[in-house]
Design a protein around this motif. Structure first.
Motif, PDB file in Angstrom:
ATOM      1  N   UNK A  27      -7.828   9.609   4.133  1.00  0.00           N
ATOM      2  CA  UNK A  27      -9.511   9.757   4.333  1.00  0.00           C
ATOM      3  C   UNK A  27     -10.367   9.169   3.162  1.00  0.00           C
ATOM      4  N   UNK A  28      -9.614   9.407   1.929  1.00  0.00           N
ATOM      5  CA  UNK A  28     -10.330   8.831   0.865  1.00  0.00           C
ATOM      6  C   UNK A  28     -10.353   7.204   1.023  1.00  0.00           C
ATOM      7  N   UNK A  29      -9.360   6.617   1.318  1.00  0.00           N
ATOM      8  CA  UNK A  29      -9.072   5.096   1.518  1.00  0.00           C
ATOM      9  C   UNK A  29     -10.049   4.729   2.768  1.00  0.00           C
TER      10      UNK A  29
ATOM     11  N   UNK B 169     -12.905   5.983   3.178  1.00  0.00           N
ATOM     12  CA  UNK B 169     -14.344   6.033   2.753  1.00  0.00           C
ATOM     13  C   UNK B 169     -14.440   5.140   1.699  1.00  0.00           C
ATOM     14  N   UNK B 170     -13.449   4.387   1.201  1.00  0.00           N
ATOM     15  CA  UNK B 170     -13.626   3.268   0.243  1.00  0.00           C
ATOM     16  C   UNK B 170     -13.545   3.973  -1.050  1.00  0.00           C
ATOM     17  N   UNK B 171     -13.374   5.057  -1.245  1.00  0.00           N
ATOM     18  CA  UNK B 171     -13.222   5.892  -2.524  1.00  0.00           C
ATOM     19  C   UNK B 171     -11.938   5.431  -3.262  1.00  0.00           C
ATOM     20  N   UNK B 172     -12.097   5.294  -4.740  1.00  0.00           N
ATOM     21  CA  UNK B 172     -10.911   5.109  -5.251  1.00  0.00           C
ATOM     22  C   UNK B 172     -10.304   6.570  -6.197  1.00  0.00           C
ATOM     23  N   UNK B 173     -10.915   7.311  -5.799  1.00  0.00           N
ATOM     24  CA  UNK B 173     -10.344   8.613  -6.379  1.00  0.00           C
ATOM     25  C   UNK B 173      -8.991   8.950  -6.379  1.00  0.00           C
ATOM     26  N   UNK B 174      -8.091   9.207  -7.212  1.00  0.00           N
ATOM     27  CA  UNK B 174      -6.622   9.426  -7.131  1.00  0.00           C
ATOM     28  C   UNK B 174      -6.570  10.857  -6.860  1.00  0.00           C
ATOM     29  N   UNK B 175      -5.341  11.033  -6.218  1.00  0.00           N
ATOM     30  CA  UNK B 175      -4.936  12.184  -5.812  1.00  0.00           C
ATOM     31  C   UNK B 175      -3.435  12.660  -6.817  1.00  0.00           C
ATOM     32  N   UNK B 176      -3.584  13.628  -7.476  1.00  0.00           N
ATOM     33  CA  UNK B 176      -2.404  14.017  -8.050  1.00  0.00           C
ATOM     34  C   UNK B 176      -1.736  15.384  -7.537  1.00  0.00           C
ATOM     35  N   UNK B 177      -0.242  15.148  -7.412  1.00  0.00           N
ATOM     36  CA  UNK B 177       0.587  16.400  -6.795  1.00  0.00           C
ATOM     37  C   UNK B 177       0.930  17.302  -7.825  1.00  0.00           C
ATOM     38  N   UNK B 178       0.757  18.354  -7.556  1.00  0.00           N
ATOM     39  CA  UNK B 178       1.325  19.331  -8.546  1.00  0.00           C
ATOM     40  C   UNK B 178       1.945  20.557  -7.998  1.00  0.00           C
ATOM     41  N   UNK B 179       1.214  21.366  -7.237  1.00  0.00           N
ATOM     42  CA  UNK B 179       1.776  22.614  -6.393  1.00  0.00           C
ATOM     43  C   UNK B 179       2.873  22.025  -5.489  1.00  0.00           C
ATOM     44  N   UNK B 180       3.863  22.796  -5.504  1.00  0.00           N
ATOM     45  CA  UNK B 180       4.988  22.603  -4.604  1.00  0.00           C
ATOM     46  C   UNK B 180       5.622  21.381  -4.888  1.00  0.00           C
TER      47      UNK B 180
ATOM     48  N   UNK C 238     -11.801  15.441   1.307  1.00  0.00           N
ATOM     49  CA  UNK C 238     -11.699  14.075   1.003  1.00  0.00           C
ATOM     50  C   UNK C 238     -13.174  13.408   0.644  1.00  0.00           C
ATOM     51  N   UNK C 239     -14.105  14.147   1.363  1.00  0.00           N
ATOM     52  CA  UNK C 239     -15.660  13.672   1.418  1.00  0.00           C
ATOM     53  C   UNK C 239     -16.220  13.979   0.150  1.00  0.00           C
ATOM     54  N   UNK C 240     -15.827  15.313  -0.243  1.00  0.00           N
ATOM     55  CA  UNK C 240     -16.277  15.812  -1.176  1.00  0.00           C
ATOM     56  C   UNK C 240     -15.750  15.260  -2.726  1.00  0.00           C
ATOM     57  N   UNK C 241     -14.416  14.971  -2.831  1.00  0.00           N
ATOM     58  CA  UNK C 241     -13.846  14.134  -3.611  1.00  0.00           C
ATOM     59  C   UNK C 241     -14.627  12.630  -3.999  1.00  0.00           C
ATOM     60  N   UNK C 242     -14.948  12.058  -2.791  1.00  0.00           N
ATOM     61  CA  UNK C 242     -15.590  10.857  -2.792  1.00  0.00           C
ATOM     62  C   UNK C 242     -17.034  10.945  -3.698  1.00  0.00           C
TER      63      UNK C 242
END
Length: 424
Positions: free
Chosen positions: A294-296, A298-309, A255-259
């Motif tokens: 964790x993104x929330x 951190x105050x980050x608005x990066x969106x997570x998209x589900x794919x695998x599984x 999450x920290x990297x995604x932010x």
């Protein structure tokens, strides 16, 4: 209207089957092929030609409906059905499906497609690719019988409103992730570039530095090339679980990297598809939820998209109910019959989770056009441009089918005005 003849013809899909496990383990590219040992059962080589089977249904009036059985590029990965090859399945379909299709009345799409979606042969359901292609042909047959568009059949049988508005499109670059972006900006695609970040050493970087550089380049490139300052596409990047590999599957570090990526994206909203591959569904849901939480924080608005599984309709339901991500990819061939795609989109929409109607570069023009009608009827948040990895070809097929279909819809009935009501 009945089917008088059913044919099954092997053909080529628009891309290739790739052994994802081998690629993620570090197989090296050699031109357009890969070197190394095959790791996924059924593969002859790490990259091999994509295949399809066309389902051709002739109706009583001589009209012909077509659907294409196709499977995803990374068949056999992430809990998906195994590799789909024409020579293996055409004989099977002639033996088991031809007698069931010939003589079938086609007017009721949902009744017919649910039958084949649930059909078991020797105790097993049909391969998802077969269910996908047969249902496409049955939808076109119902549209031909009713003299209407395929989207109108879906709207009629689901009692959905017919909305003459385009659905946002998402371009995919393949490995040509720089030049393809220029094409996407020129054509103002709504979301870009997909990116195909499926290898740590070459595309992500051992510390994520290569993807960070790429996102920084994307932000600058869009601002430099856009002719309309209001053009603000989403950045949607598929990383196939590789970020998890470099951060020891640790949700907090991921999450920290995604932010950091989100900050590099600047004004452009960023979504990351498949940041981790936890190896099975429950762990995947828990991991995506932890990353999102964790993104929330951190105050980050990066969106997570589900794919695998997240492959079947039930998987979409489970990921959506868990509220573990911002968006769910509905990977059309993996759901089998296309009515499951409509059901999945509606389920997401009703519960506040964004629905991304995806699919694969390894489909065909026939399946891509059918998917346009599913999107126009069910209204996902975005639809993948497909087939192929060249972008322009898929954009031509999908965007033009969407525009033609909207133009062909019957004119909307005028809403009575106050004056006309009073006049009566």
């Amino acid at each position: 209207m009945k089917i008088t003849r059913a044919l099954f013809v092997g053909g080529l899909s628009a891309f290739y089957f790739d052994d994802q496990k081998a690629i993620k383990r570090g197989s090296k590219q050699d031109g357009f092929t890969y070197q190394g040992e095959v790791l996924t059962p059924g593969f002859r080589s790490i990259r091999q030609a994509g295949e399809c089977v066309s389902v051709i249904l002739t109706l009583e009036d001589g009209s012909v409906a077509v659907g294409d059985c196709a499977a995803v590029q990374y068949s056999g990965a992430g809990g998906r059905d195994p590799l789909f090859t024409a020579d293996h399945f055409v004989t099977f379909m002639n033996t088991h499906l031809k007698p069931l299709l010939e003589g079938l009345t086609v007017d009721r799409f949902l009744q017919n497609t649910r039958f084949f979606d649930n059909l078991e042969i020797n105790g097993q359901r049909l391969h998802t690719a077969i269910r996908y292609g047969v249902s496409q042909a049955l939808l076109e047959a119902a549209a031909l019988a009713s003299r209407c568009l395929k989207m109108e059949v879906i709207c009629r049988e689901y009692r959905l409103p017919v909305i003459p508005e385009a659905v946002p499109l998402f371009g995919q670059s393949g490995d040509d992730r720089y030049r393809a972006v220029d094409k996407m900006i020129i054509k103002q695609v709504d979301a870009l570039p997909h990116g195909l970040i499926n290898n740590v050493a070459d595309k992500l970087g051992q510390r994520g530095e290569k993807l960070l550089e790429y996102v920084t380049w994307l932000e600058r490139r869009i601002r430099a090339l856009r002719q309309n300052p209001d053009y603000r596409p989403d950045l949607h990047i598929d990383v196939y679980g590789t970020i998890g590999l470099i951060f020891d599957q640790n949700p907090q570090r991921i999450a920290e990297y995604l932010a950091r990526l989100g900050k590099a994206a600047g004004e452009f909203p960023l979504q990351i598809e498949g940041p981790i591959d936890a190896g099975e569904k429950i762990l995947q849901i828990d991991s995506l939820r932890a990353i999102s939480d964790r993104l929330r924080a951190l105050g980050s608005d990066v969106g997570i998209v589900a794919d695998e599984w997240c492959n079947t309709y039930q998987d979409v339901v489970d990921f959506t109910n868990a509220q573990c991500c911002h968006m769910v990819q509905i990977k059309t061939p993996d759901l089998g019959s296309i009515h499951n795609v409509v059901d999945a989109i509606r389920y997401c929409n009703d519960r506040g989770v964004q629905a991304y109607q995806g699919g694969t570069c390894n489909e065909t023009d026939v399946s891509a056009r059918t998917c346009v009608h599913l999107a126009l009827a069910a209204r996902p948040m975005r639809m993948l441009v497909k087939p192929g990895m060249g972008f322009d070809e898929g954009m031509n097929i999908v965007a033009n089918e969407m525009r033609r279909s909207i133009a062909m819809l019957p004119p909307a009935k005028p809403t009575p005005t106050a004056r006309s009501i009073n006049a009566n």
